[in-house]
Design a protein around this motif. Structure first.
Motif, mmCIF file in Angstrom:
data_model
loop_
_atom_site.group_PDB
_atom_site.id
_atom_site.type_symbol
_atom_site.label_atom_id
_atom_site.label_comp_id
_atom_site.label_asym_id
_atom_site.label_seq_id
_atom_site.Cartn_x
_atom_site.Cartn_y
_atom_site.Cartn_z
ATOM 1 N N THR A 188 41.542 -12.281 3.657
ATOM 2 C CA THR A 188 40.564 -12.088 2.593
ATOM 3 C C THR A 188 39.739 -13.346 2.371
ATOM 4 N N GLN A 189 40.205 -14.462 2.943
ATOM 5 C CA GLN A 189 39.473 -15.727 2.848
ATOM 6 C C GLN A 189 39.888 -16.623 4.010
ATOM 7 N N SER A 190 39.153 -17.699 4.204
ATOM 8 C CA SER A 190 39.482 -18.676 5.238
ATOM 9 C C SER A 190 40.426 -19.720 4.662
ATOM 10 N N ALA A 191 41.349 -20.200 5.488
ATOM 11 C CA ALA A 191 42.286 -21.233 5.048
ATOM 12 C C ALA A 191 42.964 -21.865 6.253
ATOM 13 N N GLY A 192 43.382 -23.102 6.091
ATOM 14 C CA GLY A 192 44.126 -23.807 7.122
ATOM 15 C C GLY A 192 45.048 -24.814 6.468
ATOM 16 N N LEU A 193 45.859 -25.471 7.271
ATOM 17 C CA LEU A 193 46.837 -26.428 6.758
ATOM 18 C C LEU A 193 46.319 -27.854 6.888
ATOM 19 N N LYS B 131 37.375 -28.092 5.913
ATOM 20 C CA LYS B 131 36.723 -27.780 4.637
ATOM 21 C C LYS B 131 37.522 -26.772 3.814
ATOM 22 N N VAL B 132 38.426 -26.030 4.466
ATOM 23 C CA VAL B 132 39.161 -24.975 3.753
ATOM 24 C C VAL B 132 40.673 -25.158 3.863
ATOM 25 N N THR B 133 41.110 -26.362 4.192
ATOM 26 C CA THR B 133 42.544 -26.592 4.315
ATOM 27 C C THR B 133 43.197 -26.795 2.955
ATOM 28 N N LYS B 134 44.504 -26.559 2.917
ATOM 29 C CA LYS B 134 45.311 -26.805 1.732
ATOM 30 C C LYS B 134 46.534 -27.618 2.138
ATOM 31 N N SER C 80 36.281 -36.981 -3.970
ATOM 32 C CA SER C 80 35.190 -36.193 -3.375
ATOM 33 C C SER C 80 34.747 -36.742 -2.021
ATOM 34 N N ALA C 81 35.151 -37.963 -1.701
ATOM 35 C CA ALA C 81 34.773 -38.550 -0.412
ATOM 36 C C ALA C 81 35.607 -37.981 0.732
ATOM 37 N N PHE C 82 36.679 -37.263 0.399
ATOM 38 C CA PHE C 82 37.601 -36.755 1.410
ATOM 39 C C PHE C 82 37.667 -35.232 1.360
ATOM 40 N N PHE C 83 38.108 -34.631 2.450
ATOM 41 C CA PHE C 83 38.312 -33.185 2.443
ATOM 42 C C PHE C 83 39.360 -32.864 1.378
ATOM 43 N N PRO C 84 39.114 -31.842 0.560
ATOM 44 C CA PRO C 84 39.999 -31.567 -0.583
ATOM 45 C C PRO C 84 41.471 -31.423 -0.212
ATOM 46 N N GLY C 85 41.756 -30.696 0.863
ATOM 47 C CA GLY C 85 43.139 -30.510 1.270
ATOM 48 C C GLY C 85 43.799 -31.819 1.649
ATOM 49 N N GLN D 213 28.798 -34.816 17.924
ATOM 50 C CA GLN D 213 28.097 -34.609 19.188
ATOM 51 C C GLN D 213 28.881 -33.698 20.134
ATOM 52 N N ASP D 214 30.098 -33.360 19.747
ATOM 53 C CA ASP D 214 30.968 -32.528 20.577
ATOM 54 C C ASP D 214 31.079 -31.141 19.943
ATOM 55 N N PRO D 215 30.503 -30.112 20.544
ATOM 56 C CA PRO D 215 30.543 -28.768 19.948
ATOM 57 C C PRO D 215 31.961 -28.226 19.780
ATOM 58 N N LYS D 216 32.900 -28.732 20.566
ATOM 59 C CA LYS D 216 34.273 -28.247 20.469
ATOM 60 C C LYS D 216 34.979 -28.779 19.218
ATOM 61 N N MET D 217 34.399 -29.793 18.577
ATOM 62 C CA MET D 217 34.981 -30.348 17.358
ATOM 63 C C MET D 217 34.450 -29.668 16.103
ATOM 64 N N ALA D 218 33.421 -28.855 16.243
ATOM 65 C CA ALA D 218 32.829 -28.197 15.071
ATOM 66 C C ALA D 218 33.839 -27.299 14.367
ATOM 67 N N ALA D 219 34.727 -26.666 15.128
ATOM 68 C CA ALA D 219 35.732 -25.789 14.528
ATOM 69 C C ALA D 219 36.685 -26.576 13.641
ATOM 70 N N PHE D 220 37.003 -27.808 14.040
ATOM 71 C CA PHE D 220 37.903 -28.636 13.236
ATOM 72 C C PHE D 220 37.236 -29.042 11.922
ATOM 73 N N GLN D 221 35.975 -29.394 12.000
ATOM 74 C CA GLN D 221 35.262 -29.766 10.776
ATOM 75 C C GLN D 221 35.190 -28.586 9.815
ATOM 76 N N ALA D 222 34.907 -27.405 10.352
ATOM 77 C CA ALA D 222 34.855 -26.209 9.513
ATOM 78 C C ALA D 222 36.221 -25.902 8.913
ATOM 79 N N GLN D 223 37.277 -26.089 9.702
ATOM 80 C CA GLN D 223 38.626 -25.795 9.224
ATOM 81 C C GLN D 223 39.048 -26.775 8.140
#
Length: 432
Positions: free
Chosen positions: A310-315, A382-385, A134-139, A370-380
């Motif tokens: 139909t859902q969000s996902a990344g690698l 969360k839904v990677t596989k 649980s300490a790491f992103f699931p993917g 602190q970098d707004p351009k990194m927010a997309a990576f954090q969001a991605q």
């Protein structure tokens, strides 16, 4: 996409698979103490680390890693950490040969797509239960698993997002980020393409999408975004003939068929920098290189998560830390793994290298948030596989790459691609 774990060439990969298979078939190399995938977790001893600890890292000499090792030595005065850099293009063969011969270091950084193969060789110790998934992103955690057993701990995370040139998309009438769904994103790409040579004189294509070698990295998430997959671990059967794969192939093929992406295999990162491409799907290193090579463009590009179906996902890609079965100092090795993956230390490493940390809490302890351009990576993240944890994955990936290239060139159809993928993947099988 920065996937250092996959930077090995096809030739080296093929040779290494052949060597590994030969060693296993002839019974050479280390003796199996247990069936891979059924190992009991290793134990993390109490007290400070002691003795000599030998680690292999991948790529160029890693100053940030050695700096953390020096801190670890200060905290554990009786341990000595020796880190040896191994070039990525030689790493696969060096690792598999060392495992087969029972002549490994204590631990290593391992490309995430190699974990299942090397775990199947009985090369790694199972991860101690004290490490919490649980300490790491699931993917990212799933990249360490083989037959539902973890054989390492995530260290460097990697995934891709959409980069877009705001100076180009604005002239196409797009306010803010392009649409975040498949239909809307394609509509916006067509709007950008319509400005080529007009509002955007230098623009050639609305987007860049990889074809050929490693194109599976960008296509596979499209299947997941449709709620499907290419492999069912329960039945151990491939599902390339599913509706989700049909839609993913259609989506991928449409981008090239409509002229939205180039097929000349030119440097797409450079094309994005030069304004020849309006958007690009890539990993975090692209942003770092843009800032380094073209700082004047910092205000003209932004990032967003991949558009969803139909859902969000990344690698989930990147590299994991593994302790070898034949480690001479496994206690110190696991303690070093624990030290390196502590959120604060991972954040320090990320700040120094630009790599994405695999631990969730690291994102709130370093400069990343602190970098707004990194927010997309954090969001991605969360839904990677993770790709299928099968030992034949690289062979399957090569077939996908070949078929996607033919589809991009318009030399085949979606139906034929599906038929070929299902047939060849089934023939290749899943290995051990």
């Amino acid at each position: 996409m920065r996937t250092t774990s996959r930077s090995t060439t096809r030739t080296v990969q093929a040779v290494c698979v052949t060597i590994t298979a030969a060693l296993l078939a002839t019974g050479c190399g280390r003796s199996a103490d247990s069936e891979p995938g059924t190992d009991a977790p290793a134990t993390l001893g109490t007290g400070k680390a002691k003795g000599k600890l030998v680690m292999w890292s991948m790529g160029d000499p890693d100053k940030a890693l050695k700096s953390l090792a020096a801190t670890f030595e200060q905290q554990n005065p009786d341990v000595s950490v020796q880190i040896t850099a191994v070039p990525w293009d030689a790493a696969h063969e060096k690792l598999t040969t060392a495992i087969a011969g029972g002549n490994t270091p204590d631990m290593s950084l391992v490309g995430s797509t190699w974990m299942a193969e090397m775990a199947s060789m009985n090369g790694f110790q199972a991860t101690p239960a004290s490490f919490q998934s649980s300490a790491f992103f699931p993917g990212q955690w799933d990249t360490t698993k083989y037959k539902d057993t973890a054989y390492g701990v995530p260290f460097i995370a990697d995934t891709s997002v959409i980069y877009y040139r705001t100076d180009i998309t604005t002239k196409a009438g797009i306010q803010g980020a392009p649409a975040d769904d498949w239909a809307g994103y394609l509509k916006d790409l067509k709007a950008v393409q319509a400005t080529a040579g007009k509002q955007n004189p230098k623009l050639r294509n609305a987007t860049g999408l990889l074809m050929g070698f490693n194109s599976w990295l960008f296509w596979l998430p499209m299947v997941w975004q449709q709620g499907g997959d290419i492999y069912d671990p329960q039945t151990k059967k491939f599902t390339f003939d599913s509706p989700a794969v049909t839609k993913a192939l259609q989506y991928y093929g449409t981008i090239f068929k409509d002229g939205l992406a180039p097929t000349d295999k030119t440097d797409q990162n450079q094309g994005f920098q030069d304004g020849l491409l309006g958007t690009l799907q890539q990993g975090a290193s692209t942003g770092g290189n843009l800032h380094l090579n073209a700082p004047a463009l910092d205000s003209k590009w932004q990032t967003m998560p991949l558009p969803k179906g139909t859902q969000s996902a990344g690698l989930a890609g990147g590299s994991d830390l593994a302790v070898f079965k034949d480690a001479k100092n496994s206690d110190a090795a696991w303690k070093f793994v624990q030290f390196l993956t502590e959120p604060k230390n991972l954040a320090t490493y990320a700040d120094a290298t630009g790599n994405l940390p695999a631990a969730v809490q690291s994102w709130s302890q370093g400069k990343l948030n602190q970098d707004p351009k990194m927010a997309a990576f954090q969001a991605q993240l969360k839904v990677t596989k993770a790709p299928p944890a099968i030992t034949t994955w690289q062979q399957i990936a090569d077939v996908i790459d070949s078929q996607l290239e033919q589809l991009a060139y318009g030399k085949t159809t979606v139906a034929k691609v599906q038929q070929t993928l299902q047939s060849k993947a089934t023939s290749i099988g899943t290995g051990r």
